[in-house]
Design a protein around this motif. Structure first.
Motif, PDB file in Angstrom:
ATOM      1  N   VAL A   1       0.879  -1.406  -0.045  1.00  0.00           N
ATOM      2  CA  VAL A   1       0.055  -0.093  -0.168  1.00  0.00           C
ATOM      3  C   VAL A   1       0.845   1.455   0.064  1.00  0.00           C
ATOM      4  O   VAL A   1       0.595   2.187  -0.791  1.00  0.00           O
ATOM      5  CB  VAL A   1      -0.910  -0.186   1.345  1.00  0.00           C
ATOM      6  N   LEU A   2       1.932   1.322   0.937  1.00  0.00           N
ATOM      7  CA  LEU A   2       2.596   2.482   0.745  1.00  0.00           C
ATOM      8  C   LEU A   2       3.525   2.768  -0.407  1.00  0.00           C
ATOM      9  O   LEU A   2       3.324   4.042  -0.830  1.00  0.00           O
ATOM     10  CB  LEU A   2       3.570   2.156   2.040  1.00  0.00           C
ATOM     11  N   ARG A   3       3.860   1.673  -1.155  1.00  0.00           N
ATOM     12  CA  ARG A   3       4.503   1.883  -2.536  1.00  0.00           C
ATOM     13  C   ARG A   3       3.553   2.509  -3.408  1.00  0.00           C
ATOM     14  O   ARG A   3       3.950   3.248  -4.431  1.00  0.00           O
ATOM     15  CB  ARG A   3       5.153   0.634  -2.981  1.00  0.00           C
ATOM     16  N   THR A   4       2.266   2.120  -3.398  1.00  0.00           N
ATOM     17  CA  THR A   4       1.237   2.398  -4.317  1.00  0.00           C
ATOM     18  C   THR A   4       0.920   4.046  -3.933  1.00  0.00           C
ATOM     19  O   THR A   4       0.922   4.857  -4.955  1.00  0.00           O
ATOM     20  CB  THR A   4       0.081   1.847  -4.018  1.00  0.00           C
ATOM     21  N   VAL A   5       0.854   4.455  -2.656  1.00  0.00           N
ATOM     22  CA  VAL A   5       0.536   5.782  -2.277  1.00  0.00           C
ATOM     23  C   VAL A   5       1.881   6.628  -2.547  1.00  0.00           C
ATOM     24  O   VAL A   5       1.457   7.828  -2.847  1.00  0.00           O
ATOM     25  CB  VAL A   5       0.104   5.755  -0.751  1.00  0.00           C
ATOM     26  N   TYR A   6       3.203   6.262  -2.216  1.00  0.00           N
ATOM     27  CA  TYR A   6       4.107   7.130  -2.180  1.00  0.00           C
ATOM     28  C   TYR A   6       5.211   6.881  -3.215  1.00  0.00           C
ATOM     29  O   TYR A   6       6.123   7.757  -3.401  1.00  0.00           O
ATOM     30  CB  TYR A   6       5.028   7.088  -0.728  1.00  0.00           C
TER      31      TYR A   6
ATOM     32  N   GLN B   1       9.993   3.800  -5.136  1.00  0.00           N
ATOM     33  CA  GLN B   1      11.399   4.433  -4.714  1.00  0.00           C
ATOM     34  C   GLN B   1      11.531   5.255  -3.678  1.00  0.00           C
ATOM     35  O   GLN B   1      12.361   5.549  -3.017  1.00  0.00           O
ATOM     36  CB  GLN B   1      12.017   5.151  -5.909  1.00  0.00           C
ATOM     37  N   ASN B   2      10.313   5.434  -3.102  1.00  0.00           N
ATOM     38  CA  ASN B   2      10.363   6.237  -1.636  1.00  0.00           C
ATOM     39  C   ASN B   2      10.071   5.454  -0.606  1.00  0.00           C
ATOM     40  O   ASN B   2       9.846   6.027   0.557  1.00  0.00           O
ATOM     41  CB  ASN B   2       9.103   7.442  -2.069  1.00  0.00           C
TER      42      ASN B   2
ATOM     43  N   ILE C   1      10.724   1.117   8.350  1.00  0.00           N
ATOM     44  CA  ILE C   1      10.330   1.313   6.877  1.00  0.00           C
ATOM     45  C   ILE C   1      10.488   2.923   6.901  1.00  0.00           C
ATOM     46  O   ILE C   1       9.830   3.659   7.676  1.00  0.00           O
ATOM     47  CB  ILE C   1       8.789   1.185   6.604  1.00  0.00           C
ATOM     48  N   ARG C   2      11.053   3.171   6.069  1.00  0.00           N
ATOM     49  CA  ARG C   2      11.260   4.908   5.657  1.00  0.00           C
ATOM     50  C   ARG C   2      10.785   5.298   4.578  1.00  0.00           C
ATOM     51  O   ARG C   2      10.621   4.546   3.480  1.00  0.00           O
ATOM     52  CB  ARG C   2      13.035   5.021   5.568  1.00  0.00           C
ATOM     53  N   ILE C   3       9.733   6.441   4.789  1.00  0.00           N
ATOM     54  CA  ILE C   3       8.958   6.770   3.785  1.00  0.00           C
ATOM     55  C   ILE C   3       9.609   8.193   3.266  1.00  0.00           C
ATOM     56  O   ILE C   3       9.417   9.208   4.198  1.00  0.00           O
ATOM     57  CB  ILE C   3       7.402   6.826   4.021  1.00  0.00           C
ATOM     58  N   ALA C   4       9.474   8.484   2.074  1.00  0.00           N
ATOM     59  CA  ALA C   4       9.930   9.943   1.488  1.00  0.00           C
ATOM     60  C   ALA C   4       8.803  10.418   0.974  1.00  0.00           C
ATOM     61  O   ALA C   4       8.126   9.511  -0.094  1.00  0.00           O
ATOM     62  CB  ALA C   4      11.328   9.734   0.586  1.00  0.00           C
ATOM     63  N   GLU C   5       8.447  11.659   0.663  1.00  0.00           N
ATOM     64  CA  GLU C   5       7.616  12.324  -0.006  1.00  0.00           C
ATOM     65  C   GLU C   5       7.941  13.370  -0.716  1.00  0.00           C
ATOM     66  O   GLU C   5       8.641  14.320  -0.196  1.00  0.00           O
ATOM     67  CB  GLU C   5       6.219  12.740   1.112  1.00  0.00           C
ATOM     68  N   ASN C   6       7.773  13.587  -2.331  1.00  0.00           N
ATOM     69  CA  ASN C   6       8.252  14.352  -3.153  1.00  0.00           C
ATOM     70  C   ASN C   6       7.306  14.454  -4.306  1.00  0.00           C
ATOM     71  O   ASN C   6       6.307  13.851  -4.315  1.00  0.00           O
ATOM     72  CB  ASN C   6       9.667  13.809  -3.475  1.00  0.00           C
ATOM     73  N   ALA C   7       7.915  15.205  -5.282  1.00  0.00           N
ATOM     74  CA  ALA C   7       6.912  15.431  -6.158  1.00  0.00           C
ATOM     75  C   ALA C   7       6.952  14.551  -7.550  1.00  0.00           C
ATOM     76  O   ALA C   7       6.588  14.718  -8.597  1.00  0.00           O
ATOM     77  CB  ALA C   7       7.221  16.927  -6.600  1.00  0.00           C
TER      78      ALA C   7
END
Length: 291
Positions: A105-110, A113-114, A124-130
């Motif tokens: 789910v996280l890979r779908t939302v973010y 690669q993030n 789990i590390r989550i990065a948010e970008n454009a």
């Protein structure tokens, strides 16, 4: 006056409950490029080649499909509409994921690669970008009630919107997403399969009888809008089936060599004006030629 018959049938009513035994009801994966691996029905085993993985719980709002079809009216000199053209078509899905620690789910939302996994999955590390989000596929398995099952497949979608995310004591962390559906190699954006247990076979079976004693000539058969032309007066059922499938009615079955039993069909019509000899008229009746 004959008594009227109630044509309503509650077995045609379908609910939208998730089939939680089917990977929780929702699965996601990479975009699907090989249509040969598509399911054959709502109950068939899902091909492992599709690479789908469970996405777990979603909220009680379920899944909402929205289709937007824009049209353009073509008018003549007098201002009368003479033609309506489709100018735009889009399909989207909206749902809310509840498993906010589900890596799929996280890979779908973010974006894949993030989302970085470490410590054997404990971290789990989550990065948010454009960066644009990756395209995925999504499948829903639904229990329609009274033995009915529904399967919905969107072979190529992309998250185009993520709703506000709240971290509050009184509720779980959720991701509300909108998925834009893109066409596959056949130009289709969404597929649905519906399986039912409670069906009267005669509703989808027709007995076709040609005029008696025709000695030559040809006839045309139309099944659910698809037409096979130039059928011989004494055509075998296997030939009729082959020709009508070539015309586009891919699942129609034809038995017998006259009368014919035509199954997996709703609308059946015949044109016998090119037949020679014989007597009587062609007849299409509900039910089978074998009784």
């Amino acid at each position: 006056m004959a008594a009227s018959t109630d044509k309503r049938n509650r077995y045609n009513l379908i609910v939208g409950a998730p089939n939680v035994k089917a990977a929780g009801g929702i699965q996601i994966g990479e975009p699907i490029t090989n249509t040969e691996n598509y399911p054959e029905s709502a109950s068939a085993v899902v091909a492992p080649e599709l690479g789908l993985v469970p996405a777990g719980h979603i909220t009680e709002d379920g899944v909402t499909k929205t289709v937007d079809r824009s049209t353009e009216k073509i008018k003549d000199w007098n201002g009368d509409t003479v033609l309506v053209l489709d100018s735009d078509h889009s399909a989207s899905l909206k749902l809310t994921f509840m498993e906010s620690a589900n890596v799929n789910v996280l890979r779908t939302v973010y974006g894949p690669q993030n989302v970085v996994i470490s410590n054997g999955g404990k971290s789990i590390r989550i990065a948010e970008n454009a960066e644009p989000l990756a395209n995925i596929s999504v499948m829903f398995d639904i229990k329609g009630g009274k033995g009915a099952r529904i399967r919905v497949l969107a072979p190529d979608v992309q998250v185009t919107n993520v709703g506000d995310v709240q971290w509050v004591k009184a509720g779980v962390v959720k991701y509300e997403v909108t998925l834009e559906c893109f066409p596959d190699v056949d130009g289709n954006k969404l597929y649905q399969w519906l399986d039912r247990d409670n069906v009267d076979p005669d509703d989808f079976t027709r007995k076709l009888t040609l005029p008696s004693g025709a000695s030559s000539g040809t006839w045309d058969l139309t099944v659910d809008g698809y037409t096979a032309t130039g059928l011989a007066h004494n055509a075998q059922g296997t030939t009729v089936q082959s020709k009508i499938r070539e015309a586009g009615a891919k699942t129609v079955e034809v038995r017998g060599n006259g009368p014919y039993t035509i199954t997996n069909a709703v609308s059946v019509a015949v044109n016998t004006t090119a037949l020679k000899g014989g007597s009587g008229e062609a007849k299409v009746e509900r039910g089978s030629a074998d009784g």
